[in-house]
Design a protein around this motif. Structure first.
Motif, short mmCIF file in Angstrom:
data_model
loop_
_atom_site.label_atom_id
_atom_site.label_comp_id
_atom_site.label_asym_id
_atom_site.label_seq_id
_atom_site.Cartn_x
_atom_site.Cartn_y
_atom_site.Cartn_z
N TRP A 46 0.84 -1.19 0.00
CA TRP A 46 0.00 0.00 0.00
C TRP A 46 0.88 1.25 0.00
O TRP A 46 1.89 1.31 0.71
CB TRP A 46 -0.92 0.02 1.22
N TYR A 47 0.47 2.25 -0.76
CA TYR A 47 1.27 3.47 -0.85
C TYR A 47 0.37 4.68 -1.09
O TYR A 47 -0.80 4.56 -1.47
CB TYR A 47 2.31 3.35 -1.96
N ARG A 48 0.96 5.85 -0.84
CA ARG A 48 0.28 7.14 -1.11
C ARG A 48 1.20 7.99 -1.96
O ARG A 48 2.41 8.07 -1.69
CB ARG A 48 -0.06 7.86 0.19
N GLU A 55 5.00 7.77 -0.69
CA GLU A 55 5.12 7.26 0.67
C GLU A 55 4.61 5.82 0.76
O GLU A 55 3.48 5.53 0.37
CB GLU A 55 4.33 8.15 1.64
N LEU A 57 3.11 2.87 2.72
CA LEU A 57 2.23 2.83 3.88
C LEU A 57 2.24 1.49 4.59
O LEU A 57 2.29 1.43 5.83
CB LEU A 57 0.79 3.17 3.47
N GLN A 58 2.19 0.39 3.84
CA GLN A 58 2.05 -0.93 4.49
C GLN A 58 2.37 -2.03 3.47
O GLN A 58 2.07 -1.91 2.29
CB GLN A 58 0.62 -1.09 5.01
N TYR A 65 -6.84 -1.64 3.77
CA TYR A 65 -6.01 -0.64 4.46
C TYR A 65 -6.92 0.48 4.93
O TYR A 65 -7.76 0.98 4.18
CB TYR A 65 -4.91 -0.09 3.54
N VAL A 67 -7.32 4.26 5.99
CA VAL A 67 -6.74 5.61 5.92
C VAL A 67 -7.36 6.43 7.06
O VAL A 67 -8.55 6.76 7.02
CB VAL A 67 -7.02 6.28 4.56
N THR A 71 -5.79 12.52 2.74
CA THR A 71 -5.15 13.72 2.21
C THR A 71 -5.83 14.14 0.92
O THR A 71 -5.96 13.34 -0.01
CB THR A 71 -3.65 13.47 1.95
N TYR A 76 -4.08 7.02 -3.57
CA TYR A 76 -3.77 5.84 -2.76
C TYR A 76 -3.76 4.62 -3.67
O TYR A 76 -4.62 4.48 -4.56
CB TYR A 76 -4.81 5.67 -1.65
N CYS A 78 -2.62 0.20 -4.29
CA CYS A 78 -2.21 -1.11 -3.81
C CYS A 78 -1.55 -1.87 -4.96
O CYS A 78 -1.94 -1.72 -6.13
CB CYS A 78 -3.38 -1.91 -3.24
#
Length: 247
Positions: A46-48, A55, A57-58, A65, A67, A71, A76, A78
């Motif tokens: 997972w990313y942003r 970034e 995230l996981q 996931y 949030v 933002t 976002y 996956c």
């Protein structure tokens, strides 16, 4: 019966948001990543991503996931992966928030003020003078423009005279709240001037005083020098026998 399962990399990957992809600022939203793959045991990353930042995230086997603080404007994503390949999907959340305001004023021959407001949904803007809503007229002119999908800018020009007690206010609102900024009216700049006759009279008096001081000092020096030249022999007139005595 023989059933054969073909191994394949993840495909048809998609992202969904619960309860909705439109979420109020500060409220959590759950993202769910679904894909077709065999074997179905996948690793999810997972990313942003924003315009200036990526970034992580996981990572792990969790296909959901949460949030906690979405933002605005961020994507976002996956990435689903097995030993045969990987596939990713992204989603952009529509973060809703109350307006925030910034404004400034300046004054030359007229008073000009600029007010910007940002919010989602895009807010409205209005100007108020001592509690009264202003509109375009012979004394005030207002122009407005949008700034993207979440911003608005308004420029106010005031041609009328204002007093020190007048309060100007920029007010913005949307369905999530309102914001305002106010300031005292700026008085017109004071012109610096002087009275020519007074200046000339002052200069004349000053010159006269300087002249008197110089003349007095000159006379004093002449007398003092004359005294020094004759102080070795000073004569006094007496009436003793009509003669002349030297001291």
């Amino acid at each position: 019966m023989v059933i054969c399962w073909a191994s394949n990399a993840p495909k048809n990957t998609s992202l969904s948001a619960f309860p909705s992809s439109s979420v109020k600022e500060g409220k959590p939203v759950t993202l769910n990543c679904s894909t077709d793959a065999n074997p179905a045991e996948l690793n999810y990353t997972w990313y942003r991503e924003t315009e200036s930042q990526f970034e992580l995230l996981q990572t792990g086997y969790n296909h959901t996931y949460i949030v906690t603080n979405p933002t605005q404007g961020a994507w976002y994503g996956c990435n689903a992966q097995n030993q045969h390949g990987q596939c990713n999907a992204t989603i952009q959340l529509d973060v809703q928030f109350a307006p925030n305001i910034s404004s400034s004023c300046s004054r030359n021959s007229v008073m000009a003020c600029v007010c910007e407001a940002h919010g989602n949904p895009c807010p409205t803007l209005e100007w108020r003078l001592s509690g009264h809503v202003l509109a375009n007229s012979t004394e005030t002119s207002i122009s407005e423009e949008t700034l993207g999908s979440t911003g608005v800018k308004s420029v106010l020009t005031i041609h009328q005279s204002l007093t020190d007690t007048d309060v100007l206010q920029c007010f913005s609102t949307n369905i999530y709240g309102s914001a305002s900024q106010q300031f005292q009216a700026i008085p017109p700049p004071q012109k610096t001037s002087f009275h020519h006759p007074s200046v000339l009279l002052g200069a004349a008096v000053g010159a006269s005083v300087m002249m008197i001081v110089c003349i007095t000092k000159l006379c004093y020096e002449r007398q003092y020098n004359g005294f020094n030249k004759t102080n070795n022999c000073i004569f006094f007139q007496t009436s003793v026998l009509g003669g002349r005595h030297q001291v």
